[in-house]
Write a protein that holds these residues in place. Structure first.
Motif: not given
Length: 93
Positions: A47-74
């Protein structure tokens, strides 16, 4: 006079070059990571970077923020792809 043979080094003997595009998330010891950074998630899914960020913004893809690092669980990536597969299967019939 003997001719020298040009042997190309085996792939496991070659050095990892800085422009190597292989995903860093893959471990050689067989252990699968629990979470990956955004660039690795892009490489793993295709998936392209922009589309991945869209999925994160829409709540379709969960992320974890640790400090300044954004992680996506497998697991979140697998769930996203499973939902997309199910949706395309329903729409294809």
């Amino acid at each position: 006079m003997k001719r020298r043979e040009n042997k190309s080094p085996a792939s496991d003997e070659q050095l990892a070059l800085p422009f190597d595009r292989s995903p860093k998330a893959i471990r050689t010891n067989g252990a699968e990571p629990l979470a990956v950074r955004i660039p690795d998630a892009v490489r793993m899914t295709g998936i392209g970077r922009s589309k991945l960020y869209e999925l994160i913004a829409s709540g379709d893809l969960e992320t974890i923020k640790i400090g300044r690092c954004t992680l996506v669980t497998v697991d979140a990536l697998k769930a996203l792809l499973a939902r997309a597969r199910a949706d395309s299967y329903k729409g294809g019939r």
